[in-house]
Design a protein around this motif. Structure first.
Motif, PDB file in Angstrom:
ATOM      1  N   ILE A  73      56.639  -5.567  -6.717  1.00 48.51           N
ATOM      2  CA  ILE A  73      55.862  -6.097  -7.831  1.00 48.51           C
ATOM      3  C   ILE A  73      54.865  -5.077  -8.367  1.00 48.51           C
ATOM      4  CG2 ILE A  73      54.163  -7.863  -8.461  1.00 48.51           C
ATOM      5  CD1 ILE A  73      55.575  -9.687  -6.385  1.00 48.51           C
ATOM      6  N   LEU A  74      54.265  -4.287  -7.476  1.00 46.18           N
ATOM      7  CA  LEU A  74      53.196  -3.381  -7.901  1.00 46.18           C
ATOM      8  C   LEU A  74      53.609  -2.439  -9.026  1.00 46.18           C
ATOM      9  CD1 LEU A  74      50.263  -2.499  -7.412  1.00 46.18           C
ATOM     10  CD2 LEU A  74      51.146  -0.790  -5.816  1.00 46.18           C
ATOM     11  N   PRO A  75      54.763  -1.751  -8.973  1.00 50.65           N
ATOM     12  CA  PRO A  75      55.120  -0.862 -10.087  1.00 50.65           C
ATOM     13  C   PRO A  75      55.280  -1.602 -11.411  1.00 50.65           C
ATOM     14  CG  PRO A  75      56.474  -0.400  -8.159  1.00 50.65           C
ATOM     15  CD  PRO A  75      55.753  -1.678  -7.872  1.00 50.65           C
ATOM     16  N   LEU A  76      55.741  -2.831 -11.356  1.00 50.79           N
ATOM     17  CA  LEU A  76      55.894  -3.615 -12.580  1.00 50.79           C
ATOM     18  C   LEU A  76      54.539  -3.942 -13.188  1.00 50.79           C
ATOM     19  CD1 LEU A  76      58.606  -6.151 -11.331  1.00 50.79           C
ATOM     20  CD2 LEU A  76      58.973  -4.018 -12.586  1.00 50.79           C
ATOM     21  N   VAL A  77      53.575  -4.247 -12.326  1.00 55.52           N
ATOM     22  CA  VAL A  77      52.244  -4.615 -12.805  1.00 55.52           C
ATOM     23  C   VAL A  77      51.502  -3.402 -13.332  1.00 55.52           C
ATOM     24  CG1 VAL A  77      50.009  -5.543 -12.112  1.00 55.52           C
ATOM     25  CG2 VAL A  77      52.098  -6.583 -11.259  1.00 55.52           C
ATOM     26  N   THR A  78      51.516  -2.304 -12.574  1.00 52.66           N
ATOM     27  CA  THR A  78      50.726  -1.130 -12.957  1.00 52.66           C
ATOM     28  C   THR A  78      51.334  -0.384 -14.129  1.00 52.66           C
ATOM     29  OG1 THR A  78      51.899   0.182 -11.290  1.00 52.66           O
ATOM     30  CG2 THR A  78      49.810  -0.805 -10.647  1.00 52.66           C
ATOM     31  N   GLY A  79      52.596  -0.599 -14.403  1.00 49.37           N
ATOM     32  CA  GLY A  79      53.244   0.136 -15.496  1.00 49.37           C
ATOM     33  C   GLY A  79      53.418  -0.642 -16.768  1.00 49.37           C
ATOM     34  N   ASN A  80      52.843  -1.882 -16.837  1.00 56.71           N
ATOM     35  CA  ASN A  80      53.143  -2.713 -18.001  1.00 56.71           C
ATOM     36  C   ASN A  80      52.158  -2.533 -19.133  1.00 56.71           C
ATOM     37  OD1 ASN A  80      51.336  -5.410 -18.452  1.00 56.71           O
ATOM     38  ND2 ASN A  80      51.172  -4.650 -16.358  1.00 56.71           N
ATOM     39  N   GLY A  81      50.982  -1.943 -18.853  1.00 57.26           N
ATOM     40  CA  GLY A  81      50.021  -1.666 -19.917  1.00 57.26           C
ATOM     41  C   GLY A  81      49.318  -2.893 -20.458  1.00 57.26           C
ATOM     42  N   GLN A  82      49.428  -4.037 -19.800  1.00 54.14           N
ATOM     43  CA  GLN A  82      48.815  -5.264 -20.295  1.00 54.14           C
ATOM     44  C   GLN A  82      47.346  -5.302 -19.914  1.00 54.14           C
ATOM     45  OE1 GLN A  82      50.897  -8.788 -19.212  1.00 54.14           O
ATOM     46  NE2 GLN A  82      49.290 -10.181 -19.909  1.00 54.14           N
ATOM     47  N   CYS A  83      46.495  -5.628 -20.877  1.00 52.43           N
ATOM     48  CA  CYS A  83      45.060  -5.669 -20.641  1.00 52.43           C
ATOM     49  C   CYS A  83      44.623  -7.067 -20.222  1.00 52.43           C
ATOM     50  CB  CYS A  83      44.300  -5.253 -21.903  1.00 52.43           C
ATOM     51  SG  CYS A  83      44.561  -3.522 -22.367  1.00 52.43           S
ATOM     52  N   SER A  84      43.475  -7.128 -19.577  1.00 56.33           N
ATOM     53  CA  SER A  84      42.901  -8.418 -19.205  1.00 56.33           C
ATOM     54  C   SER A  84      42.070  -8.937 -20.366  1.00 56.33           C
ATOM     55  CB  SER A  84      42.060  -8.262 -17.941  1.00 56.33           C
ATOM     56  OG  SER A  84      41.037  -7.310 -18.144  1.00 56.33           O
ATOM     57  N   ALA A  85      41.328 -10.017 -20.129  1.00 56.17           N
ATOM     58  CA  ALA A  85      40.627 -10.699 -21.213  1.00 56.17           C
ATOM     59  C   ALA A  85      39.583  -9.821 -21.890  1.00 56.17           C
ATOM     60  CB  ALA A  85      39.967 -11.971 -20.664  1.00 56.17           C
ATOM     61  N   ASP A  86      39.018  -8.845 -21.153  1.00 54.65           N
ATOM     62  CA  ASP A  86      37.979  -8.010 -21.745  1.00 54.65           C
ATOM     63  C   ASP A  86      38.523  -6.749 -22.400  1.00 54.65           C
ATOM     64  OD1 ASP A  86      38.775  -6.577 -19.559  1.00 54.65           O
ATOM     65  OD2 ASP A  86      36.841  -6.583 -18.542  1.00 54.65           O
ATOM     66  N   GLY A  87      39.844  -6.653 -22.524  1.00 57.05           N
ATOM     67  CA  GLY A  87      40.444  -5.501 -23.188  1.00 57.05           C
ATOM     68  C   GLY A  87      40.667  -4.310 -22.297  1.00 57.05           C
ATOM     69  N   GLU A  88      40.368  -4.417 -21.017  1.00 57.54           N
ATOM     70  CA  GLU A  88      40.555  -3.326 -20.071  1.00 57.54           C
ATOM     71  C   GLU A  88      41.736  -3.633 -19.152  1.00 57.54           C
ATOM     72  OE1 GLU A  88      38.920  -0.451 -19.817  1.00 57.54           O
ATOM     73  OE2 GLU A  88      37.604  -0.893 -21.509  1.00 57.54           O
ATOM     74  N   PHE A  89      42.483  -2.588 -18.794  1.00 60.78           N
ATOM     75  CA  PHE A  89      43.604  -2.807 -17.888  1.00 60.78           C
ATOM     76  C   PHE A  89      43.097  -2.849 -16.457  1.00 60.78           C
ATOM     77  CE2 PHE A  89      47.205  -1.453 -15.248  1.00 60.78           C
ATOM     78  CZ  PHE A  89      48.096  -2.463 -15.598  1.00 60.78           C
ATOM     79  N   PRO A  90      43.322  -3.929 -15.737  1.00 60.66           N
ATOM     80  CA  PRO A  90      42.813  -4.033 -14.365  1.00 60.66           C
ATOM     81  C   PRO A  90      43.579  -3.141 -13.407  1.00 60.66           C
ATOM     82  CG  PRO A  90      44.134  -5.954 -14.909  1.00 60.66           C
ATOM     83  CD  PRO A  90      44.034  -5.141 -16.168  1.00 60.66           C
ATOM     84  N   SER A  91      43.039  -3.011 -12.208  1.00 57.62           N
ATOM     85  CA  SER A  91      43.673  -2.204 -11.168  1.00 57.62           C
ATOM     86  C   SER A  91      44.294  -3.126 -10.126  1.00 57.62           C
ATOM     87  CB  SER A  91      42.638  -1.288 -10.510  1.00 57.62           C
ATOM     88  OG  SER A  91      43.197  -0.593  -9.418  1.00 57.62           O
ATOM     89  N   PHE A  92      45.500  -2.778  -9.684  1.00 57.01           N
ATOM     90  CA  PHE A  92      46.190  -3.533  -8.642  1.00 57.01           C
ATOM     91  C   PHE A  92      46.605  -2.576  -7.539  1.00 57.01           C
ATOM     92  CE2 PHE A  92      46.899  -5.862 -12.591  1.00 57.01           C
ATOM     93  CZ  PHE A  92      46.512  -7.146 -12.239  1.00 57.01           C
ATOM     94  N   GLN A  93      46.554  -3.062  -6.301  1.00 57.26           N
ATOM     95  CA  GLN A  93      46.922  -2.252  -5.146  1.00 57.26           C
ATOM     96  C   GLN A  93      47.696  -3.103  -4.151  1.00 57.26           C
ATOM     97  OE1 GLN A  93      46.270   0.989  -4.746  1.00 57.26           O
ATOM     98  NE2 GLN A  93      44.931   1.273  -6.520  1.00 57.26           N
TER      99      GLN A  93
END
Length: 611
Positions: A73-93
């Motif tokens: 799942i991690l590569p799919l999440v980190t590579g999708n470029g989707q931003c969170s509600a504040d316009g910033e892309f969150p970090s996942f580990q």
């Protein structure tokens, strides 16, 4: 876990051969300290960290399992470029276990109320991003512990137990994320202690519980590894739920917040002032009443983590020369005139040679003692690359020690290769993750606002650190919020804080204010009288409802107003440019959630699960 470099891992015998060499160079933490001690006026920033279980639901069979898919799942999440509600892309580990993921906001928060009001929407967005990249029947669940983990058919895919990495009779090696740092940590904990980890959680006894209780999931007839003798020799205690591998602790989920201080002095103040609060917040967020399908006689996960990461030998445990690697704090570190010698009463030894080297490098006694207790431990992970001309301009070697010492509150120097200009930080680690984003936001906001109030009013909660340890044990009790009391200073306020209930707004402390400049009388140097239990009377057992919300209105004039009134007092000092009336109204439900939890009107997740 701390961010540790990957490389070619050494076996435990190879690590032992090189411990002295690595410790010698790790003491060059002095260089990092000398370069960073003069940092000042860093902005007050913070971030949260939420851990999730990946749960697969089978609605047809009414079944739930842990999905061992974090690495997919991690590569799919980190590579999708989707931003969170504040316009910033969150970090996942990834985390230690292959059924866990971790998220943090895309950028640090400020302490301003406008940012605090973005926390819950941001947490919801992160959860939505994770869900979007999971299978249709998979969900990112913020539950501290999967209740059936360790039983058959609790994971998908399902793999056999008794693998060579964990040698666990309950869970497979595949439950561990297959990265060098995680695999080596698990192997080397077992190798250093010369036996598997032993986790025993008291069983809850009701009228149908056989007594004495012997965990029926334990197979006493295994002969695959020499370690299989351990349950037969007493590793599995009567009347306890027995677990034998690190994922049982490291696979549990937490809620953490990390704060950046203005400078090293403020970081040391925050560290000291948060230590006594760690047990209180553990009790308020308790969410772990079930292990391996059995109802436990405890509500919190902390001691499970202690046992899962305990690399001490039997001799070290018997002689009490080392405290557990994962555990409570061993000392206060701020050069505060109100800190007395009897407050630092932990019995863990301090290595004199390491301490003297740190003092010779310019550290004061308190800070040298703190870091010496970290450096005396053996590094659990060591790679061949570390032995090849260590780079003394970095603290990567120090991180081999610091990153694998997990205390309830962690003091964090700036990173050596500081490309993001990060300052001195304090990590608050004791809270259990909550089922909803609203709850996680509420407790995060509460901790952040409390630190602002503590600094603005120059409040501290110094008490013997041994009593903090006793409070950590109390926090595990069933329904501790409503049924137990915690040692806490009877008096902890300055004049400003003392008049929380009776005076209007004081002149503005800044939203990023540090400790006030006015002096407060030093605490008496003598040891206070003892109560019938042999505890100093200045730290009376106190209900959490009183600690958080203050004494009941019918009580006599209190010596301490409660932590939530202190926060509200602090908010009342902020100018409208920092806190508008509308923002104050929106913040109030988060504070009210904590208030109701402390009063027992809204019960903890652990109590909800039990009921």
């Amino acid at each position: 876990m701390g961010v540790l470099s990957e490389g070619t891992p050494l076996t435990w015998p190879q690590v032992e051969e090189n411990v002295a060499f690595i410790r010698h160079y790790a003491v060059d933490l002095i260089g990092l300290w000398q370069r960073s001690k003069g940092r000042d006026e860093d902005p007050a920033l913070w971030g949260d960290e939420i851990e999730y279980l990946i749960v697969s639901l089978d609605n047809a069979r009414k079944n739930a399992k842990l999905a061992l898919r974090s690495a997919e799942i991690l590569p799919l999440v980190t590579g999708n470029g989707q931003c969170s509600a504040d316009g910033e892309f969150p970090s996942f580990q990834t985390e230690f276990c292959s059924f866990n993921l971790e998220s943090t906001p895309g950028k640090p928060w400020t302490m301003y109320p406008a940012d605090l009001l973005d926390v819950e929407p941001n947490m919801r967005s992160r959860r939505a991003i994770l869900k979007k990249h999971m299978k249709h029947n998979e969900y990112p669940i913020t539950l501290t512990n999967f209740p059936r983990f360790g039983l058959k058919h609790s994971t998908i895919p399902e793999y056999p137990s008794l693998g060579p990495q964990l040698k666990s009779q309950f869970i497979s090696d595949e439950t561990t994320t297959q990265r060098t740092r995680y695999i080596s940590t698990a192997k080397n904990i077992r190798a250093r202690r010369h036996r598997k980890v032993q986790i025993n959680v008291p069983i809850f006894r009701d009228e149908k519980t056989p007594w004495p209780f012997h965990d029926p999931s334990v197979n006493y007839n295994l002969h695959t590894y020499p370690e299989d003798d351990e349950p037969r020799k007493g590793a599995a205690k009567p009347n306890h739920i027995y677990m034998d591998a690190q994922p049982f602790g490291s696979g549990t989920c937490c809620l953490q917040v990390t704060l950046q201080a203005r400078n090293i002095d403020e970081a040391r103040q925050l560290y000291d002032r948060l230590i006594p609060l760690a047990p209180i917040m553990l009790a308020l967020t308790a969410a772990t009443p079930i292990y391996k399908g059995f109802l436990a006689d405890t509500d919190a996960r902390w001691n499970t983590l202690v046992g899962a990461s305990d690399d001490r030998t039997e001799k070290e445990i018997d002689q009490k020369t080392l405290s557990p690697r994962f555990g409570g704090n061993t000392s206060y570190i701020s050069p505060n005139p109100r800190l007395r010698a009897q407050h630092n009463d932990h019995t863990m030894s301090i290595p004199p040679k390491i301490k003297q080297k740190l003092i010779a490098g310019g550290m004061d006694d308190l800070l040298a003692s703190h870091f010496a207790r970290i450096l005396i431990r053996d590094p659990l992970i060591l790679c061949a690359e570390h032995l090849n001309q260590p780079d003394l301009t970095t603290s990567n070697l120090f991180e081999m020690f610091q990153g694998l010492t997990w205390q309830a509150v962690r003091f964090k120097p700036p990173p050596p290769k500081n490309v993001h200009n990060i300052g001195w930080r304090v990590e608050f680690r004791s809270m259990e993750v909550q089922p909803t984003d609203c709850e996680n936001a509420a407790f995060s906001i509460f901790v952040i606002l409390l630190t602002r109030a503590i600094l603005a009013f120059d409040v501290d909660f110094y008490m013997p650190i041994s009593l903090v340890g006793e409070n950590m044990e109390t926090a595990h009790a069933r329904d501790a919020v409503r049924c137990r009391e915690f040692y806490f200073p009877a008096t902890w306020m300055t004049e400003d804080a003392h008049e929380v209930r009776s005076r209007g707004p004081v002149d503005k402390p800044s939203i990023i204010s540090s400790a006030s400049d006015h002096a407060r009388p030093d605490s008496p140097s003598s040891i206070s009288p003892l109560n019938p239990k042999g505890k100093p009377t200045e730290y009376p057992p106190t209900p959490i409802s009183t600690l958080i919300n203050g004494p009941p209105s019918s009580a006599p004039t209190p010596s301490a107003p409660g932590l939530l009134p202190l926060i509200r007092r602090y908010l009342s000092t902020l100018p409208v440019t920092l806190l508008t009336p509308a923002q104050g109204v929106k913040l109030e439900p988060y504070l009210e959630l904590v208030a109701r939890r402390a009063d027992g009107l809204d019960v903890t997740p652990a109590t909800r699960i039990r009921e």
